[in-house]
Write a protein that holds these residues in place. Sequence first.
Motif, PDB file in Angstrom:
ATOM      1  N   UNK A 138      79.360  40.451 -13.919  1.00 30.02           N
ATOM      2  CA  UNK A 138      78.743  41.497 -13.106  1.00 30.02           C
ATOM      3  C   UNK A 138      79.597  42.750 -13.121  1.00 30.02           C
ATOM      4  N   UNK A 144      80.099  46.180 -10.656  1.00 29.04           N
ATOM      5  CA  UNK A 144      79.826  46.816  -9.372  1.00 29.04           C
ATOM      6  C   UNK A 144      80.430  48.222  -9.390  1.00 29.04           C
ATOM      7  N   UNK A 164      81.866  51.148  -6.715  1.00 29.42           N
ATOM      8  CA  UNK A 164      82.312  51.330  -5.342  1.00 29.42           C
ATOM      9  C   UNK A 164      82.781  52.765  -5.155  1.00 29.42           C
ATOM     10  N   UNK A 211      85.433  54.549   0.314  1.00 27.39           N
ATOM     11  CA  UNK A 211      85.006  54.324   1.689  1.00 27.39           C
ATOM     12  C   UNK A 211      83.713  53.548   1.837  1.00 27.39           C
ATOM     13  N   UNK A 243      81.094  50.111   0.406  1.00 30.45           N
ATOM     14  CA  UNK A 243      81.183  48.753  -0.112  1.00 30.45           C
ATOM     15  C   UNK A 243      80.674  48.712  -1.548  1.00 30.45           C
ATOM     16  N   UNK A 244      81.033  47.682  -2.308  1.00 24.73           N
ATOM     17  CA  UNK A 244      80.580  47.588  -3.702  1.00 24.73           C
ATOM     18  C   UNK A 244      79.062  47.416  -3.781  1.00 24.73           C
ATOM     19  N   UNK A 300      75.970  46.480  -6.664  1.00 28.95           N
ATOM     20  CA  UNK A 300      75.737  45.885  -7.969  1.00 28.95           C
ATOM     21  C   UNK A 300      75.054  46.877  -8.901  1.00 28.95           C
ATOM     22  N   UNK A 320      84.092  47.802 -10.572  1.00 29.90           N
ATOM     23  CA  UNK A 320      84.656  46.462 -10.460  1.00 29.90           C
ATOM     24  C   UNK A 320      83.922  45.498 -11.380  1.00 29.90           C
ATOM     25  N   UNK A 329      82.431  34.626  -7.107  1.00 29.55           N
ATOM     26  CA  UNK A 329      82.883  35.571  -8.142  1.00 29.55           C
ATOM     27  C   UNK A 329      84.341  35.962  -7.935  1.00 29.55           C
ATOM     28  N   UNK A 386      86.941  38.953  -8.764  1.00 33.00           N
ATOM     29  CA  UNK A 386      86.876  40.387  -9.055  1.00 33.00           C
ATOM     30  C   UNK A 386      88.144  40.867  -9.737  1.00 33.00           C
ATOM     31  N   UNK A 387      87.968  41.806 -10.663  1.00 32.44           N
ATOM     32  CA  UNK A 387      89.102  42.538 -11.194  1.00 32.44           C
ATOM     33  C   UNK A 387      89.554  43.592 -10.194  1.00 32.44           C
ATOM     34  N   UNK A 388      90.647  44.278 -10.542  1.00 27.10           N
ATOM     35  CA  UNK A 388      91.200  45.283  -9.637  1.00 27.10           C
ATOM     36  C   UNK A 388      90.392  46.571  -9.632  1.00 27.10           C
ATOM     37  N   UNK A 389      89.520  46.713 -10.643  1.00 30.75           N
ATOM     38  CA  UNK A 389      88.687  47.912 -10.701  1.00 30.75           C
ATOM     39  C   UNK A 389      89.298  49.013 -11.554  1.00 30.75           C
TER      40      UNK A 389
END
Lengths: 114, 112
Positions: free
Chosen positions: B34, B36, B38, B41, B43-44, B46, B88, B100, B102-105
């Motif tokens: 997936x 995402x 963000x 401030x 939320x993520x 999709x 992300x 899931x 998550x990576x650090x983004x």
Amino acid sequence: SAVISQKPSRDICQRGTSLTIQCQVDSQVTMMFWYRQQPGQSLTLIATANQGSEATYESGFVIDKFPISRPNLTFSTLTVSNMSPEDSSIYLCSVIRDSRTEAFFGQGTRLTVV
Amino acid sequence: QKEVEQNSGPLSVPEGAIASLNCTYSDRVSQSFFWYRQYSGKSPELIMSIYSNGDKEDGRFTAQLNKASQYVSLLIRDSQPSDSATYLCAVIFSGGSYIPTFGRGTSLIVHP
């Protein structure tokens, strides 16, 4: 998708107090989770909220500090107990409808502890 | 330890260019991937999900999955300043848990 209502959106709390965050979903979901996101960081999973039983906590998180309830398939709460400034963060509720499908997030709760 | 790796960036691209975001993961048998977005401030949200090898396109976004090489990428065509955000990558690893990771983004900046 899923419509998720998370409350409160933000709060400023005194050290030593507790805050309960609510997460309400518009329909039944398979899984509900709670994440923490500190400034500039990625998501850290706190726990999986299990319907009718104790939550499953990740390493570094304990029930006494972060008690979680999930009385039914559409609602969960996360309490941050005995808060300290280190608990200042964004707390996110997340849901998955079916196994191996997408996760959706609530709007988040920005918590500041002073 | 199952991991999702992303370059933290920032990745800076000019408006109208193609932004390419990459993600690698540690488990060859993973099935669900997936992306995402963000905003600061917020939320993520999709953007894309992809489950099989190859490309999946949705508007200006294309997700590419290569399971043999264990990477998934996101291409954003005709990048706009409004695309500036953190992206992300998330993977549901095989082995029973449907949670899931998550990576650090990667921070993307699209400049006019």
